[in-house]
Scaffold this motif. Structure first.
Motif, short mmCIF file in Angstrom:
data_model
loop_
_atom_site.label_atom_id
_atom_site.label_comp_id
_atom_site.label_asym_id
_atom_site.label_seq_id
_atom_site.Cartn_x
_atom_site.Cartn_y
_atom_site.Cartn_z
N ASP A 54 -4.90 3.55 2.46
CA ASP A 54 -5.74 2.45 1.96
C ASP A 54 -6.90 2.99 1.13
O ASP A 54 -7.28 2.40 0.11
CB ASP A 54 -6.27 1.61 3.12
N VAL A 73 0.84 -1.20 0.00
CA VAL A 73 0.00 0.00 0.00
C VAL A 73 0.87 1.25 0.00
O VAL A 73 0.57 2.24 -0.68
CB VAL A 73 -0.95 0.00 1.21
N THR A 83 0.80 4.01 -2.87
CA THR A 83 0.53 5.42 -2.54
C THR A 83 1.55 6.32 -3.21
O THR A 83 1.20 7.34 -3.82
CB THR A 83 0.57 5.62 -1.01
N LYS A 129 -7.83 0.38 -1.64
CA LYS A 129 -7.88 -0.84 -0.84
C LYS A 129 -9.11 -0.87 0.07
O LYS A 129 -9.62 -1.92 0.41
CB LYS A 129 -6.62 -0.98 0.00
N THR A 171 -5.55 4.49 -2.29
CA THR A 171 -5.14 3.49 -3.28
C THR A 171 -6.26 2.52 -3.64
O THR A 171 -6.06 1.59 -4.42
CB THR A 171 -3.94 2.68 -2.75
#
Length: 238
Positions: A189, A111, A115, A194, A192
Motif C-alpha cells: 500500500d 494493490v 505493485t 495508497k 503504490t
C-alpha cells in the motif's frame, strides 16, 4: 562483514534475533541460508506465543523497531542496527532482480496488480513468475496458491498479509519450497501510494510509531502495552 556462520542470535525474552549490522549483511545471510525474514519489533516480542515464537526462532529474525534494537544492545549486540522491513524488500529486489525470480502475494487485488506493475517499471527485466492478492477465502484457495509457488519455484517470495497470518502462510510454503520469504504487512500500500509512511524526520528520530498514533488514535489501546516493554528496557529485564 562477519561471516554468516559467525552471527550469533540474541535472545529477547524468548524471541531470538540476528543482530545484523546493515542491510547487505542480512541479504547475504538470507541468500546463503534461505528461510523467512521476520521483522521483530516491540509488539512482536510482547505478543509472542508458542506458535509465533517457534516460527521466529526457526527462521531469520531481524530488528525492525528501535525497541528491539535497544533491547539487543542491552544484551551485548553493540553493532546491531534497525532495518525497516518496508525498505528491506526493495533492497532485496534492487540487489537480486537481475538474477532472481519473484512471487508477489498480498494486499487487495488492485494493490497487488499495481505493485507488480510498478516493480516492472522500476526494475526493468524483473522476473515475476506469479502474483495474487491476499484474500484466501477457502482452504482450496490456500492450497492452490502454495501449489503454484511450488510449481513456479521463485527465488524470493514477498507476502503482505499482516502478522501472524503471513508468517504462518510462509511457513507452509517454506516446508515445500526453499526460498527467501519476507512478510511485508502493508508495504504494498505504501509502495503504490495508497498509504503514506511517516515523514523522514519521524523515521530518523525513531518516532514512527508516534506518528502513526497521531494519525490513527484508535491504535492507543494497542500501544498501551508498550509501557511494559519500556519498563523492561528501563530496568534491563532482557
Amino acid at each position: 562483514m562477519a561471516k554468516t556462520d559467525e552471527i550469533q542470535r540474541v535472545d529477547l525474552r524468548g524471541v531470538k534475533v540476528y543482530p545484523f549490522g546493515n542491510v547487505d549483511e542480512l541479504i547475504s545471510y538470507a541468500d546463503s541460508r534461505k528461510g523467512i525474514l521476520v521483522a521483530v519489533n516491540a509488539e512482536k516480542i510482547l505478543n509472542a506465543n508458542d506458535l509465533t515464537r517457534s516460527i521466529i526462532n526457526s527462521n531469520i529474525a531481524y530488528c525492525d523497531g528501535s525497541g528491539a534494537v535497544l533491547a539487543a544492545r542491552q544484551k551485548g549486540a553493540r553493532g546491531v542496527c534497525k532495518i525497516a522491513g518496508c525498505e528491506l524488500w526493495l533492497h532485496i529486489v534492487r540487489r537480486l532482480h537481475k538474477q532472481a525470480s519473484f512471487y508477489i502475494i498480498g494486499a487487495k487485488p488492485e494493490v497487488n496488480e499495481a505493485t507488480v506493475a510498478r516493480l516492472r517499471e522500476d526494475f526493468p527485466g524483473i522476473n515475476i513468475v506469479g502474483h495474487r492478492d491476499g484474500y484466501l477465502k477457502t482452504p482450496e484457495d490456500r492450497k492452490a496458491l502454495i501449489d503454484d509457488v511450488v510449481e513456479k519455484r521463485p527465488d524470493v517470495v514477498f507476502v503482505a498479509m499482516g502478522s501472524p497470518t503471513q508468517e504462518i502462510l510462509m511457513s507452509e510454503m517454506l516446508a515445500r519450497h526453499k526460498a527467501i520469504y519476507q512478510g511485508l504487512g502493508g508495504s504494498f500500500d505504501v509502495y503504490t501510494g495508497k498509504q503514506k509512511r511517516a515523514p523522514k524526520w519521524w523515521i530518523d528520530h525513531n518516532a514512527e510509531f508516534a506518528y502513526r498514533l497521531i494519525k490513527q488514535p484508535k491504535r492507543l489501546p494497542r500501544n498501551i502495552a508498550f509501557v511494559k516493554f519500556a519498563w523492561w528496557l528501563l530496568w534491563h529485564r532482557f
